[in-house]
Design a protein around this motif. Structure first.
Motif, PDB file in Angstrom:
ATOM      1  N   ASP A  31       0.802  -1.217   0.000  1.00  0.00           N
ATOM      2  CA  ASP A  31       0.000   0.000   0.000  1.00  0.00           C
ATOM      3  C   ASP A  31       0.840   1.275   0.000  1.00  0.00           C
ATOM      4  OD1 ASP A  31      -2.202  -1.734   0.316  1.00  0.00           O
ATOM      5  OD2 ASP A  31      -1.787  -1.812   2.474  1.00  0.00           O
ATOM      6  N   LEU A  32       2.141   1.136   0.114  1.00  0.00           N
ATOM      7  CA  LEU A  32       2.993   2.322   0.126  1.00  0.00           C
ATOM      8  C   LEU A  32       3.469   2.597  -1.293  1.00  0.00           C
ATOM      9  CD1 LEU A  32       4.930   1.690   3.431  1.00  0.00           C
ATOM     10  CD2 LEU A  32       3.182   3.402   2.993  1.00  0.00           C
ATOM     11  N   LEU A  33       3.163   3.806  -1.759  1.00  0.00           N
ATOM     12  CA  LEU A  33       3.297   4.077  -3.197  1.00  0.00           C
ATOM     13  C   LEU A  33       4.726   4.027  -3.704  1.00  0.00           C
ATOM     14  CD1 LEU A  33       0.670   6.920  -3.213  1.00  0.00           C
ATOM     15  CD2 LEU A  33       0.393   4.662  -4.236  1.00  0.00           C
ATOM     16  N   SER A  34       5.679   4.548  -2.915  1.00  0.00           N
ATOM     17  CA  SER A  34       7.034   4.564  -3.470  1.00  0.00           C
ATOM     18  C   SER A  34       7.686   3.183  -3.411  1.00  0.00           C
ATOM     19  CB  SER A  34       7.911   5.652  -2.858  1.00  0.00           C
ATOM     20  OG  SER A  34       7.950   5.547  -1.475  1.00  0.00           O
ATOM     21  N   MET A  37       6.035   1.605  -6.463  1.00  0.00           N
ATOM     22  CA  MET A  37       6.649   2.182  -7.656  1.00  0.00           C
ATOM     23  C   MET A  37       7.909   1.424  -8.067  1.00  0.00           C
ATOM     24  SD  MET A  37       6.293   4.380  -9.857  1.00  0.00           S
ATOM     25  CE  MET A  37       5.661   6.002  -9.696  1.00  0.00           C
ATOM     26  N   SER A  38       8.685   0.999  -7.100  1.00  0.00           N
ATOM     27  CA  SER A  38       9.921   0.325  -7.482  1.00  0.00           C
ATOM     28  C   SER A  38       9.761  -1.195  -7.568  1.00  0.00           C
ATOM     29  CB  SER A  38      11.058   0.703  -6.535  1.00  0.00           C
ATOM     30  OG  SER A  38      10.901   0.064  -5.305  1.00  0.00           O
ATOM     31  N   GLN A  50      -5.158   0.608  -1.162  1.00  0.00           N
ATOM     32  CA  GLN A  50      -5.036   2.041  -1.404  1.00  0.00           C
ATOM     33  C   GLN A  50      -5.938   2.452  -2.578  1.00  0.00           C
ATOM     34  OE1 GLN A  50      -4.217   5.099  -0.026  1.00  0.00           O
ATOM     35  NE2 GLN A  50      -2.432   3.939   0.643  1.00  0.00           N
ATOM     36  N   ASN A  52      -6.788   5.793  -3.531  1.00  0.00           N
ATOM     37  CA  ASN A  52      -6.767   7.189  -3.986  1.00  0.00           C
ATOM     38  C   ASN A  52      -6.093   7.320  -5.339  1.00  0.00           C
ATOM     39  OD1 ASN A  52      -3.913   8.470  -3.771  1.00  0.00           O
ATOM     40  ND2 ASN A  52      -4.130   7.256  -1.904  1.00  0.00           N
ATOM     41  N   ASN A  54      -3.532   8.420  -6.627  1.00  0.00           N
ATOM     42  CA  ASN A  54      -2.121   8.154  -6.922  1.00  0.00           C
ATOM     43  C   ASN A  54      -1.852   6.718  -7.374  1.00  0.00           C
ATOM     44  OD1 ASN A  54      -0.716  10.762  -6.192  1.00  0.00           O
ATOM     45  ND2 ASN A  54      -2.098  10.420  -4.493  1.00  0.00           N
ATOM     46  N   LEU A  61       2.779   4.147 -14.674  1.00  0.00           N
ATOM     47  CA  LEU A  61       4.232   4.094 -14.868  1.00  0.00           C
ATOM     48  C   LEU A  61       4.796   2.684 -14.784  1.00  0.00           C
ATOM     49  CD1 LEU A  61       5.353   7.259 -12.896  1.00  0.00           C
ATOM     50  CD2 LEU A  61       4.902   7.035 -15.321  1.00  0.00           C
TER      51      LEU A  61
ATOM     52  N   ILE B  46      10.164   6.631 -13.020  1.00  0.00           N
ATOM     53  CA  ILE B  46      10.140   6.477 -11.561  1.00  0.00           C
ATOM     54  C   ILE B  46      10.827   7.665 -10.888  1.00  0.00           C
ATOM     55  CG2 ILE B  46      10.988   5.091  -9.615  1.00  0.00           C
ATOM     56  CD1 ILE B  46      10.544   2.586 -11.344  1.00  0.00           C
ATOM     57  N   TYR B  49       8.560  10.665 -11.103  1.00  0.00           N
ATOM     58  CA  TYR B  49       7.377  10.608 -10.242  1.00  0.00           C
ATOM     59  C   TYR B  49       7.753  10.917  -8.795  1.00  0.00           C
ATOM     60  CZ  TYR B  49       3.296   8.875  -7.771  1.00  0.00           C
ATOM     61  OH  TYR B  49       2.202   8.777  -6.947  1.00  0.00           O
ATOM     62  N   GLU B  50       8.803  10.288  -8.311  1.00  0.00           N
ATOM     63  CA  GLU B  50       9.206  10.511  -6.917  1.00  0.00           C
ATOM     64  C   GLU B  50       9.577  11.978  -6.695  1.00  0.00           C
ATOM     65  OE1 GLU B  50       8.636   8.465  -4.725  1.00  0.00           O
ATOM     66  OE2 GLU B  50       8.859   6.421  -5.462  1.00  0.00           O
ATOM     67  N   ARG B 103       0.494  10.340   4.641  1.00  0.00           N
ATOM     68  CA  ARG B 103       0.642   8.899   4.891  1.00  0.00           C
ATOM     69  C   ARG B 103      -0.639   8.141   4.582  1.00  0.00           C
ATOM     70  NH1 ARG B 103       5.487   7.795   7.954  1.00  0.00           N
ATOM     71  NH2 ARG B 103       6.373   9.800   8.553  1.00  0.00           N
ATOM     72  N   LEU B 105      -2.533   8.700   2.277  1.00  0.00           N
ATOM     73  CA  LEU B 105      -2.600   8.536   0.819  1.00  0.00           C
ATOM     74  C   LEU B 105      -1.543   7.563   0.300  1.00  0.00           C
ATOM     75  CD1 LEU B 105      -3.203  12.268  -0.132  1.00  0.00           C
ATOM     76  CD2 LEU B 105      -4.864  10.410  -0.256  1.00  0.00           C
ATOM     77  N   GLY B 106      -0.764   7.004   1.211  1.00  0.00           N
ATOM     78  CA  GLY B 106       0.208   5.996   0.783  1.00  0.00           C
ATOM     79  C   GLY B 106       1.624   6.534   0.608  1.00  0.00           C
ATOM     80  N   PHE B 107       1.824   7.816   0.944  1.00  0.00           N
ATOM     81  CA  PHE B 107       3.185   8.366   0.910  1.00  0.00           C
ATOM     82  C   PHE B 107       3.836   8.150   2.270  1.00  0.00           C
ATOM     83  CE2 PHE B 107       0.637  11.118  -1.949  1.00  0.00           C
ATOM     84  CZ  PHE B 107       1.208  10.691  -3.125  1.00  0.00           C
ATOM     85  N   ALA B 109       6.780   6.250   2.913  1.00  0.00           N
ATOM     86  CA  ALA B 109       7.606   5.057   3.125  1.00  0.00           C
ATOM     87  C   ALA B 109       9.073   5.442   3.313  1.00  0.00           C
ATOM     88  CB  ALA B 109       7.475   4.097   1.944  1.00  0.00           C
ATOM     89  N   GLY B 110       9.400   6.673   2.984  1.00  0.00           N
ATOM     90  CA  GLY B 110      10.799   7.097   3.050  1.00  0.00           C
ATOM     91  C   GLY B 110      11.640   6.396   1.984  1.00  0.00           C
ATOM     92  N   MET B 111      11.019   6.154   0.856  1.00  0.00           N
ATOM     93  CA  MET B 111      11.684   5.438  -0.229  1.00  0.00           C
ATOM     94  C   MET B 111      11.838   6.290  -1.490  1.00  0.00           C
ATOM     95  SD  MET B 111      12.676   2.536   0.771  1.00  0.00           S
ATOM     96  CE  MET B 111      13.076   1.824  -0.816  1.00  0.00           C
ATOM     97  N   GLY B 112      11.303   7.497  -1.479  1.00  0.00           N
ATOM     98  CA  GLY B 112      11.333   8.328  -2.692  1.00  0.00           C
ATOM     99  C   GLY B 112      12.756   8.699  -3.095  1.00  0.00           C
ATOM    100  N   ASN B 115      14.787   5.702  -4.067  1.00  0.00           N
ATOM    101  CA  ASN B 115      14.407   5.264  -5.425  1.00  0.00           C
ATOM    102  C   ASN B 115      15.055   6.145  -6.486  1.00  0.00           C
ATOM    103  OD1 ASN B 115      12.797   3.141  -4.704  1.00  0.00           O
ATOM    104  ND2 ASN B 115      10.842   4.171  -5.070  1.00  0.00           N
ATOM    105  N   LYS B 118      18.582   5.213  -6.802  1.00  0.00           N
ATOM    106  CA  LYS B 118      18.738   3.893  -7.405  1.00  0.00           C
ATOM    107  C   LYS B 118      18.475   3.911  -8.909  1.00  0.00           C
ATOM    108  CE  LYS B 118      16.386  -0.602  -7.040  1.00  0.00           C
ATOM    109  NZ  LYS B 118      15.216  -1.201  -6.393  1.00  0.00           N
ATOM    110  N   TYR B 119      17.473   4.659  -9.318  1.00  0.00           N
ATOM    111  CA  TYR B 119      17.067   4.603 -10.727  1.00  0.00           C
ATOM    112  C   TYR B 119      17.738   5.650 -11.608  1.00  0.00           C
ATOM    113  CZ  TYR B 119      13.772   1.040  -9.443  1.00  0.00           C
ATOM    114  OH  TYR B 119      13.219  -0.127  -8.990  1.00  0.00           O
TER     115      TYR B 119
END
Ligand SMILES: Nc1ncnc2c1ncn2[C@@H]1O[C@H](COP(=O)(O)OP(=O)(O)OP(=O)(O)O)[C@@H](O)[C@H]1O
Ligand SMILES: [Mg+2]
Lengths: 108, 142
Positions: A31-34, A37-38, A50, A52, A54, A61, B46, B49-50, B103, B105-107, B109-112, B115, B118-119
């Motif tokens: 459920d965590l978008l980032s 994403m990967s 999730q 919404n 996004n 993508l 990717i 987007y991030e 959070r 909304l799914g943001f 994760a501390g991965m942006g 990522n 990485k990409y």
């Protein structure tokens, strides 16, 4: 298995419809978008709660075969419109993520 | 492939989660039309987007400039938001100051940023607290 076959076998609800003849190849649950994403790969079923807007951006993508909303979750109108525009398959079910993934595994 | 350099500019609205992803899906379309190979398109989309999301939820809006040359895709995000006080910490997987609203909304994760690192083939962050942040990413095309 195609998305259409997956729907028929499990009585899934079609929330938005793109190409239902896409072949399914594996799945990702999250459920965590980032993270999604990967990790979501082309052709997978992305299982999430999730709902919404996004998720449409992430799916556009990463090109999953479909998004499967589990636990009876729905999506809002903005998401529906955006997903429809982009031809993304969004399905719904009352099953849990675990149950849905087990079925997918057995049926693949 | 692009024969010359193509420059693209995007304004990123800081209050609008629903338009997030527009710049990245546009880039994906452009790169496809140029015949860029799929792995590079995925990396660029990717990263884009991030960056877009961070510019919205942390940077309070800003802009993105993308230059596509035959050799590289260069993506630059600029905002006039709060800035980042500890960049090394921000780069760590799992570190996030996202609000509860974001959070949900799914943001968060501390991965942006991880990522994006990485990409892309190179990434630099310049930031001043209280002034803003510029993130530059380069993706090689050969
Ligand atoms: N443009 C920015 N302006 C200010 N702070 C930023 C900016 N970009 C990132 N940050 C800071 O760096 C942290 C880590 O960013 P990162 O993108 O890795 O994770 P996140 O956005 O919190 O969650 P996620 O990207 O997984 O949804 C953010 O929580 C924020 O504190
Ligand atoms: Mg982020």
């Amino acid at each position: 298995m195609t998305v259409r076959e997956f729907i028929e076998k499990n009585d899934l609800q079609i929330i938005t419809e793109g190409d239902l003849e896409k072949e399914i190849d594996g799945c990702y649950i999250g459920d965590l978008l980032s993270l999604a994403m990967s990790r979501v790969e082309e052709g997978q079923v992305w299982i999430t709660i999730q709902g919404n807007v996004n998720i449409a951006a992430v799916a556009a993508l990463t090109d999953p075969a479909c998004i499967l909303l589990v636990d009876g979750r729905g999506i809002d109108e903005a998401t529906k419109i955006k997903a429809q525009e982009q031809g993304i398959n969004i399905l719904g079910t009352a099953l849990s993520a675990y149950e849905a993934a087990c079925r997918l595994f057995q049926q693949s | 492939m692009a024969e010359k350099t193509i420059n693209l500019h995007y304004t990123i609205d800081g209050n609008n989660f629903t338009t997030a992803g527009q710049a990245s899906s546009n880039i994906k379309k452009v790169l496809k039309q140029l015949g860029v190979y799929p792995e590079a398109i995925r990396k660029a989309a990717i990263s884009m987007y991030e960056g877009e999301i961070n510019t919205i939820i942390h940077g309070k809006g800003g802009e993105a400039n993308v230059a596509i040359s035959p050799e590289t895709i260069t993506i630059v995000f600029t905002d006039n938001g709060p800035g980042i006080s500890d960049i090394d910490k921000a780069m760590q997987e799992g570190f996030s100051t996202a609000t509860d609203e974001a959070r949900e909304l799914g943001f968060g994760a501390g991965m942006g940023l991880p990522n994006m690192k990485k990409y892309s083939d190179s990434m630099t962050i310049e930031s001043q607290v209280g002034k803003g942040t510029t993130v530059t990413m380069i993706i090689k095309l050969n």
